[in-house]
Scaffold this motif. Sequence first.
Motif, PDB file in Angstrom:
ATOM      1  N   LYS A  64       1.224  14.157  15.510  1.00 51.98           N
ATOM      2  CA  LYS A  64       1.830  13.790  14.228  1.00 51.98           C
ATOM      3  C   LYS A  64       1.226  14.640  13.125  1.00 51.98           C
ATOM      4  O   LYS A  64       0.045  14.902  13.111  1.00 51.98           O
ATOM      5  CB  LYS A  64       1.595  12.301  13.951  1.00 51.98           C
ATOM      6  CG  LYS A  64       2.315  11.794  12.749  1.00 51.98           C
ATOM      7  CD  LYS A  64       2.530  10.303  12.863  1.00 51.98           C
ATOM      8  CE  LYS A  64       3.337   9.768  11.707  1.00 51.98           C
ATOM      9  NZ  LYS A  64       4.593  10.429  11.471  1.00 51.98           N
ATOM     10  N   ARG A  65       2.088  15.048  12.216  1.00 51.53           N
ATOM     11  CA  ARG A  65       1.672  15.881  11.096  1.00 51.53           C
ATOM     12  C   ARG A  65       1.973  15.112   9.808  1.00 51.53           C
ATOM     13  O   ARG A  65       3.052  14.550   9.657  1.00 51.53           O
ATOM     14  CB  ARG A  65       2.483  17.173  11.150  1.00 51.53           C
ATOM     15  CG  ARG A  65       2.068  18.228  10.226  1.00 51.53           C
ATOM     16  CD  ARG A  65       2.783  19.554  10.472  1.00 51.53           C
ATOM     17  NE  ARG A  65       4.207  19.413  10.732  1.00 51.53           N
ATOM     18  CZ  ARG A  65       4.802  19.829  11.846  1.00 51.53           C
ATOM     19  NH1 ARG A  65       4.131  20.396  12.800  1.00 51.53           N
ATOM     20  NH2 ARG A  65       6.101  19.678  12.001  1.00 51.53           N
ATOM     21  N   PRO A  66       1.039  15.076   8.855  1.00 49.32           N
ATOM     22  CA  PRO A  66       1.310  14.337   7.614  1.00 49.32           C
ATOM     23  C   PRO A  66       2.316  15.073   6.732  1.00 49.32           C
ATOM     24  O   PRO A  66       2.462  16.295   6.825  1.00 49.32           O
ATOM     25  CB  PRO A  66      -0.062  14.282   6.937  1.00 49.32           C
ATOM     26  CG  PRO A  66      -0.780  15.475   7.438  1.00 49.32           C
ATOM     27  CD  PRO A  66      -0.300  15.685   8.846  1.00 49.32           C
ATOM     28  N   ALA A  80      -7.006  11.663   2.866  1.00 48.09           N
ATOM     29  CA  ALA A  80      -5.965  10.635   2.832  1.00 48.09           C
ATOM     30  C   ALA A  80      -4.716  11.274   3.440  1.00 48.09           C
ATOM     31  O   ALA A  80      -4.316  12.365   3.058  1.00 48.09           O
ATOM     32  CB  ALA A  80      -5.683  10.192   1.413  1.00 48.09           C
ATOM     33  N   TRP A  81      -4.155  10.615   4.406  1.00 43.33           N
ATOM     34  CA  TRP A  81      -2.969  11.076   5.133  1.00 43.33           C
ATOM     35  C   TRP A  81      -1.760  10.408   4.492  1.00 43.33           C
ATOM     36  O   TRP A  81      -1.696   9.185   4.404  1.00 43.33           O
ATOM     37  CB  TRP A  81      -3.115  10.642   6.576  1.00 43.33           C
ATOM     38  CG  TRP A  81      -2.049  11.027   7.521  1.00 43.33           C
ATOM     39  CD1 TRP A  81      -0.755  10.598   7.538  1.00 43.33           C
ATOM     40  CD2 TRP A  81      -2.186  11.893   8.640  1.00 43.33           C
ATOM     41  NE1 TRP A  81      -0.087  11.146   8.583  1.00 43.33           N
ATOM     42  CE2 TRP A  81      -0.943  11.947   9.283  1.00 43.33           C
ATOM     43  CE3 TRP A  81      -3.255  12.618   9.170  1.00 43.33           C
ATOM     44  CZ2 TRP A  81      -0.725  12.690  10.426  1.00 43.33           C
ATOM     45  CZ3 TRP A  81      -3.043  13.364  10.299  1.00 43.33           C
ATOM     46  CH2 TRP A  81      -1.797  13.411  10.915  1.00 43.33           C
ATOM     47  N   CYS A  82      -0.797  11.176   4.026  1.00 44.04           N
ATOM     48  CA  CYS A  82       0.361  10.611   3.330  1.00 44.04           C
ATOM     49  C   CYS A  82       1.637  10.769   4.144  1.00 44.04           C
ATOM     50  O   CYS A  82       1.927  11.856   4.646  1.00 44.04           O
ATOM     51  CB  CYS A  82       0.551  11.277   1.975  1.00 44.04           C
ATOM     52  SG  CYS A  82      -0.870  11.106   0.897  1.00 44.04           S
ATOM     53  N   HIS A 124      -7.911   6.886   4.722  1.00 43.00           N
ATOM     54  CA  HIS A 124      -6.804   5.938   4.728  1.00 43.00           C
ATOM     55  C   HIS A 124      -5.465   6.652   4.867  1.00 43.00           C
ATOM     56  O   HIS A 124      -5.380   7.860   4.726  1.00 43.00           O
ATOM     57  CB  HIS A 124      -6.811   5.043   3.483  1.00 43.00           C
ATOM     58  CG  HIS A 124      -6.665   5.797   2.206  1.00 43.00           C
ATOM     59  ND1 HIS A 124      -7.726   6.206   1.459  1.00 43.00           N
ATOM     60  CD2 HIS A 124      -5.571   6.221   1.543  1.00 43.00           C
ATOM     61  CE1 HIS A 124      -7.313   6.851   0.397  1.00 43.00           C
ATOM     62  NE2 HIS A 124      -5.997   6.876   0.418  1.00 43.00           N
ATOM     63  N   ILE A 125      -4.445   5.862   5.147  1.00 43.08           N
ATOM     64  CA  ILE A 125      -3.079   6.348   5.232  1.00 43.08           C
ATOM     65  C   ILE A 125      -2.325   5.782   4.038  1.00 43.08           C
ATOM     66  O   ILE A 125      -2.399   4.583   3.766  1.00 43.08           O
ATOM     67  CB  ILE A 125      -2.404   5.910   6.546  1.00 43.08           C
ATOM     68  CG1 ILE A 125      -3.124   6.582   7.729  1.00 43.08           C
ATOM     69  CG2 ILE A 125      -0.917   6.244   6.542  1.00 43.08           C
ATOM     70  CD1 ILE A 125      -2.650   6.124   9.087  1.00 43.08           C
ATOM     71  N   THR A 126      -1.634   6.652   3.326  1.00 47.54           N
ATOM     72  CA  THR A 126      -0.847   6.232   2.177  1.00 47.54           C
ATOM     73  C   THR A 126       0.626   6.407   2.496  1.00 47.54           C
ATOM     74  O   THR A 126       1.049   7.494   2.898  1.00 47.54           O
ATOM     75  CB  THR A 126      -1.201   7.065   0.926  1.00 47.54           C
ATOM     76  OG1 THR A 126      -2.594   6.929   0.650  1.00 47.54           O
ATOM     77  CG2 THR A 126      -0.403   6.611  -0.284  1.00 47.54           C
ATOM     78  N   ILE A 127       1.382   5.345   2.335  1.00 47.48           N
ATOM     79  CA  ILE A 127       2.829   5.407   2.493  1.00 47.48           C
ATOM     80  C   ILE A 127       3.398   5.615   1.092  1.00 47.48           C
ATOM     81  O   ILE A 127       3.223   4.769   0.212  1.00 47.48           O
ATOM     82  CB  ILE A 127       3.401   4.115   3.119  1.00 47.48           C
ATOM     83  CG1 ILE A 127       2.632   3.734   4.395  1.00 47.48           C
ATOM     84  CG2 ILE A 127       4.895   4.253   3.348  1.00 47.48           C
ATOM     85  CD1 ILE A 127       2.638   4.777   5.486  1.00 47.48           C
TER      86      ILE A 127
END
Length: 195
Positions: A64-66, A80-82, A124-127
């Motif tokens: 998976k690529r952000p 932070a992965w968006c 963290h992961i940001t949606i």
Amino acid sequence: GADRIRDAYMDARSGKDLMRELMQFRHRNLCNMYAIERIRQGDVVYTEREIVANRAPITPVMHKRPDLLHTSAGHPNTFAWCEVEASWKKSTVYDKLVNFIARTLPVRDNRFELDTIRNLFLEHITIVTAESSHIYRLVRALEKAVVNDYALRFEWHHLDQHVQFAILKDEIWYTLRLDYCWRNILNTEHPSYLR
């Protein structure tokens, strides 16, 4: 419609192609707007294009690529992965995102280790979205995962710290934690096993 017009030797495309292009534009535009906001906050930002071209410090994780990756200038090894959600998606797409979130839960110092050699971490992961309906669907998918996965029930506090939402409303970015979204967007209390 478009096939008939093409049969008459005229160039035509179906409306689905146009909708796909518009959704891609909306996705990129929202991603760029969030990137600009992060840069204004002093963060170092890497776009999906930079990640594909290997100009970012990390490579895809779990295939998976952000859509966007950022790190604050004071913490160059913590990212932070968006993920940008700008269009309706099948529930299987949300299930894949939930699976990725669950597999990257922090295991050490509230961070997930991205690269042990270079000491890179995912904080963290940001949606990123402009519509609360995307938050609603993702929080529901997370709820389903927590209900079905006994181990995730005990990781709720990590999950809450690991996932956040950036929502654009009236040209202002708001950052919301998962717990807040659960209570205020779903308008429900946590199931008893998460309290």
